[in-house]
Design an enzyme around this catalytic site. Structure first.
Site, PDB file in Angstrom:
ATOM      1  N   GLY A 308       4.058  43.325 -15.200  1.00 45.52           N
ATOM      2  CA  GLY A 308       2.899  43.163 -14.330  1.00 45.52           C
ATOM      3  C   GLY A 308       2.140  44.458 -14.180  1.00 45.52           C
ATOM      4  O   GLY A 308       2.132  45.317 -15.065  1.00 45.52           O
ATOM      5  N   SER A 309       1.521  44.629 -13.026  1.00 45.75           N
ATOM      6  CA  SER A 309       0.543  45.716 -12.859  1.00 45.75           C
ATOM      7  C   SER A 309       1.136  47.117 -12.842  1.00 45.75           C
ATOM      8  O   SER A 309       0.401  48.087 -12.993  1.00 45.75           O
ATOM      9  CB  SER A 309      -0.269  45.487 -11.580  1.00 45.75           C
ATOM     10  OG  SER A 309      -1.049  44.311 -11.715  1.00 45.75           O
ATOM     11  N   THR A 310       2.465  47.263 -12.660  1.00 39.71           N
ATOM     12  CA  THR A 310       3.034  48.610 -12.772  1.00 39.71           C
ATOM     13  C   THR A 310       2.842  49.148 -14.185  1.00 39.71           C
ATOM     14  O   THR A 310       2.798  50.354 -14.403  1.00 39.71           O
ATOM     15  CB  THR A 310       4.533  48.618 -12.421  1.00 39.71           C
ATOM     16  OG1 THR A 310       5.214  47.660 -13.240  1.00 39.71           O
ATOM     17  CG2 THR A 310       4.753  48.269 -10.955  1.00 39.71           C
ATOM     18  N   PHE A 311       2.703  48.234 -15.153  1.00 38.01           N
ATOM     19  CA  PHE A 311       2.510  48.628 -16.550  1.00 38.01           C
ATOM     20  C   PHE A 311       1.106  49.183 -16.787  1.00 38.01           C
ATOM     21  O   PHE A 311       0.859  49.833 -17.804  1.00 38.01           O
ATOM     22  CB  PHE A 311       2.749  47.418 -17.452  1.00 38.01           C
ATOM     23  CG  PHE A 311       2.963  47.748 -18.903  1.00 38.01           C
ATOM     24  CD1 PHE A 311       4.158  48.281 -19.339  1.00 38.01           C
ATOM     25  CD2 PHE A 311       1.966  47.516 -19.833  1.00 38.01           C
ATOM     26  CE1 PHE A 311       4.367  48.581 -20.675  1.00 38.01           C
ATOM     27  CE2 PHE A 311       2.157  47.813 -21.174  1.00 38.01           C
ATOM     28  CZ  PHE A 311       3.367  48.346 -21.597  1.00 38.01           C
ATOM     29  N   LYS A 312       0.196  48.936 -15.839  1.00 36.05           N
ATOM     30  CA  LYS A 312      -1.164  49.459 -15.977  1.00 36.05           C
ATOM     31  C   LYS A 312      -1.179  50.990 -16.014  1.00 36.05           C
ATOM     32  O   LYS A 312      -2.151  51.590 -16.478  1.00 36.05           O
ATOM     33  CB  LYS A 312      -2.040  48.957 -14.826  1.00 36.05           C
ATOM     34  CG  LYS A 312      -2.318  47.451 -14.889  1.00 36.05           C
ATOM     35  CD  LYS A 312      -3.050  46.955 -13.652  1.00 36.05           C
ATOM     36  CE  LYS A 312      -3.296  45.449 -13.731  1.00 36.05           C
ATOM     37  NZ  LYS A 312      -3.898  44.907 -12.493  1.00 36.05           N
TER      38      LYS A 312
END
Length: 733
Positions: A308-312
């Site tokens: 999810g967005s932690t990968f951004k």
């Protein structure tokens, strides 16, 4: 007649002569011709061989606190023949049932066990309940055996205790997935116990000696001795206090949100030493047989998630490094159409926030912003290259068996693969240890490092110590780019209006981080009500001492994302850890002043009457404890001018130290508690760190010894131990 007698005599004599000739020949054959062969056979019969078991190496935390060690254990055995002869079946079955908890029917079957020929066995072990029991249980059974011996006037009443070694874990379930366990058979099953088995187990020895028919060692017999070699001792990078903070925080969230699992990892981003690692559910390695299969699963290194967005953070880092991220550049939020995809990719707020800057898109965790950065600006090849360089799709090399390598299966020719990967969904699956390793590279100036759990390996035989050094795998970002990314991520937390990470904000510290909320894939389809929510970050920005990743799998409230569920867990772990590490806040003067007002200065109370001293303390909202029966304060702890919290107690000593009772010191810091012990001239031993939660007075070699158990602040409720007559405070509780 005479001829017949002579013939018989000759015949018998011939047989006897022949017998002696054969006998002498056989003796000659055995003792001369085959002497070496039969001598060796005799030695085999006389010889007794015993295996010498080495001591398995200890496992400690970075401060030397023992996490795993060998201790004495005892196995209960019975002699059905002796028990039958003495008619003790009923009393022994009843007592062993009471002590060991084994069903009486099973005990009776063991106590009355017979061989196929109808004879009673002479030894049967009581398993599993009586197998490798601890000393307290052993002492109860041993006392029972002595009582039976006195009652029957028999030294052998058919109960035996075989002494052995077993693995013991003093901290119970602390770091259980990380340490693993050794079963009662002596087999390492998981964790570091398994992966470091060759280091820890040592080498068995052997002693061979000759004995007579009674088993007594022959004084002139041959003895062969090959000593055992004890295993090496392993010191971990784990900090027991930080491990406690991690476990305490995730247990609280586990109870509150009832997820399938929750994992947290804390590391030093400068060295990638793991400071704490835990999962829920967990297990107690001292009682591993009571756990469920799911309790043993180490999600930190094995579980695969769409991040999810932690990968951004990876996409952002690549965009900054490649010079395509302009924080002030505008884009239209809400949705974006991708070639070959039926539905557009949307933001969490489906209609978006209108035209906003890319920095605001980061703060709001806009999927559209990252599709534009990753898919449009970077392009497939550059994005995929950065994903690989940050270590995804590869094992990190941490010293645990069964680590997953993750999945990086992005097809650069498929637009949807590239677009979804840019915000952490699709064909990218990561493990928690991979995720925290990648983000630590942003924190430490762009260096991807190998995470490690082992700090030192000490060989007790050679007295040599091997120190494990940090290992840099590659430089994935320039130091300048990493600094910029850290500052952008800091705003995700510090912006209390639109920052999705605002619940991770810690007053006085610069915190960088990113939330994550990803739909779970169930039966090949994205679930509408199950999510993996997470938060990852580090502090303090500029000189980070700790990076923490928290991932919660399927909390019971589908409407709560990573900012609501995982960020508070992160905040609790990081705040306690920074304080523990002595990292001071960097606050504006006005805030520092407000914080200083939360402490109270202790006045000088010596030579005052107890009433005057108590009045001064009450005026400062401080409580007091008077120790002794005198009317004037002779000593005080804490000392005058000390800055203490408002709930700190001040001890007022009113008599000569030789006459003073030992007060209840619950809530005192270690420093103040040791001052009290020094004042009272009593030897004090401590267990743990932080503040006193219990105390026990004992005598050792005729000397009074006070044992104090301490725990970090907020980790346990301060208990009021029951005071002994010697511990009571005159006029107090």
């Amino acid at each position: 007649m005479n001829k017949r007698i002579k013939l018989r005599t000759l015949l018998v004599g011939g047989f006897i002569t022949l017998f002696f000739v054969v006998l002498v020949g056989r003796i000659y054959w055995v003792q001369v011709v085959k002497a070496d062969f039969w001598s060796e056979k005799a030695r085999e019969i006389w010889s007794k061989s015993e295996t010498l078991i080495p001591v398995r190496g200890t496992i400690t935390d970075r401060e030397g606190n023992v996490l795993a060690m060998d201790v004495a254990a005892y196995t209960v055995a019975v002699n059905p023949k002796v028990i039958h002869d003495l008619h003790l079946e009923d009393v022994i079955v009843s007592k062993l049932h009471q002590v060991l908890g084994k069903p009486e029917s099973e005990l009776r079957a063991i106590v009355t066990a017979k061989k196929k020929n109808g004879e009673y066995y002479v030894k049967r072990e009581v398993r599993p309940e009586g197998w490798k029991i601890d000393k307290p249980l052993r002492d109860r059974i041993e006392q029972f055996r002595k009582d039976l011996s006195e009652q029957t006037d028999k030294s052998d009443v058919g109960i035996y205790m075989d002494e052995q070694n077993k693995r013991y874990y003093p901290k119970d379930d602390m770091a259980s997935h990380l340490i693993g366990y050794v079963d009662k058979e002596g087999n390492p099953v998981m964790g570091l116990e398994a992966s470091l088995n060759d280091v820890l187990k040592g080498k068995e020895g052997q002693i061979v000696y000759e004995r007579d028919g009674n088993g007594v060692i022959l004084p002139n017999g041959t003895v062969k001795f090959n000593p055992s070699i004890d295993g090496k001792n392993v010191k971990l990078t784990i900090d027991s206090d930080i491990q406690h903070y991690v476990e305490d925080a995730i247990k609280e969230a586990y109870v509150k949100y009832k997820p399938k699992s929750i994992t947290a990892i804390a590391v030093d981003p400068q060295t990638m030493e793991v400071l704490g690692m835990a999962n829920m559910p967990d297990f107690n390695p001292n009682e591993y047989w009571k756990a469920q299969p799911a309790d043993f699963y180490n999600s930190a290194t094995k579980a695969l998630y769409e991040p999810g967005s932690t990968f951004k953070i990876v996409t952002l880092s690549a965009a900054v490094q490649e010079g395509v991220f302009n924080p002030n550049e505008k884009y239209m939020s809400g949705s974006i159409k991708i070639p070959g995809r039926v539905t557009p990719i949307r933001d969490i707020k489906r209609e978006g926030w209108g035209e906003i800057s890319y920095l605001d898109g980061l703060k709001r965790s806009s999927n559209v912003a990252f599709v534009k950065l990753g898919y449009e600006k970077l392009g497939a090849d550059r994005l995929i290259n950065y994903i690989k360089n940050f270590g995804f799709g590869q094992k990190t090399g941490i010293e645990l068996q069964g680590e997953s390598s993750g999945v990086e299966n992005i097809n650069p020719s498929i637009a949807n693969d590239v677009a979804t990967a840019s915000f952490g969904q699709g064909n990218v699956l990561v493990t928690p240890i991979q995720q925290v390793t990648a983000v630590a590279a942003v924190a430490n100036g762009g260096k991807l490092m190998q995470p490690h759990l082992i700090k030192e390996i000490d060989d007790p035989v050679t007295k040599k110590t091997e120190v494990i050094q940090p290992k840099v795998i590659r430089q994935v970002l320039s130091e300048q780019s990493a600094k910029k990314v850290s500052e952008y991520l800091e705003q995700v937390v510090s912006d209390q209006e639109i920052g999705t990470g605002k619940n991770a904000y810690i007053e006085g510290y610069r915190v960088a981080g990113k939330t994550g909320t990803a739909q779970k894939v169930i039966d090949g389809k994205y679930s509408s009500d199950q999510y993996v929510v997470s938060f990852i970050g580090f502090a303090p920005v500029g000189n980070p001492k700790i990076a923490v990743y928290v991932v919660v799998d399927a909390p019971d409230n589908k409407y709560l994302g990573g900012g609501a569920v995982a960020a508070p867990v992160f905040r609790k772990i990081v705040l306690q850890s920074l304080r523990h590490m002595g990292v001071n806040p960097t606050l504006p003067d006005t805030v520092l002043t407000q914080q200083q007002e939360k402490t109270v200065s202790v006045p000088n109370l010596t030579e005052l009457t107890t009433d005057q001293a108590e009045a001064q303390l009450k005026a400062r909202s401080l409580s007091s404890v008077v120790v002794g029966t005198g009317k004037k304060v002779l000593e005080q702890i804490p000392k005058a001018i000390s800055a203490v919290s408002p709930d700190q107690r001040v001890y007022l000593f009113t008599e000569d130290r030789s006459k003073l009772p030992i007060p209840n010191m619950s809530g005192l810091s270690m420093r103040d508690a040791l001052e009290v012990c020094s004042l009272l001239q009593i030897r004090c031993v401590t267990e743990g760190q932080g503040f006193v939660i219990s105390q026990t007075l004992a005598k050792q070699n005729g000397e009074k010894v006070l044992k104090l158990v301490l725990a970090p602040p907020n980790s346990a409720q301060i208990a009021e131990p029951q005071a002994t007559a010697e511990q009571r405070i005159n006029g107090g509780g």
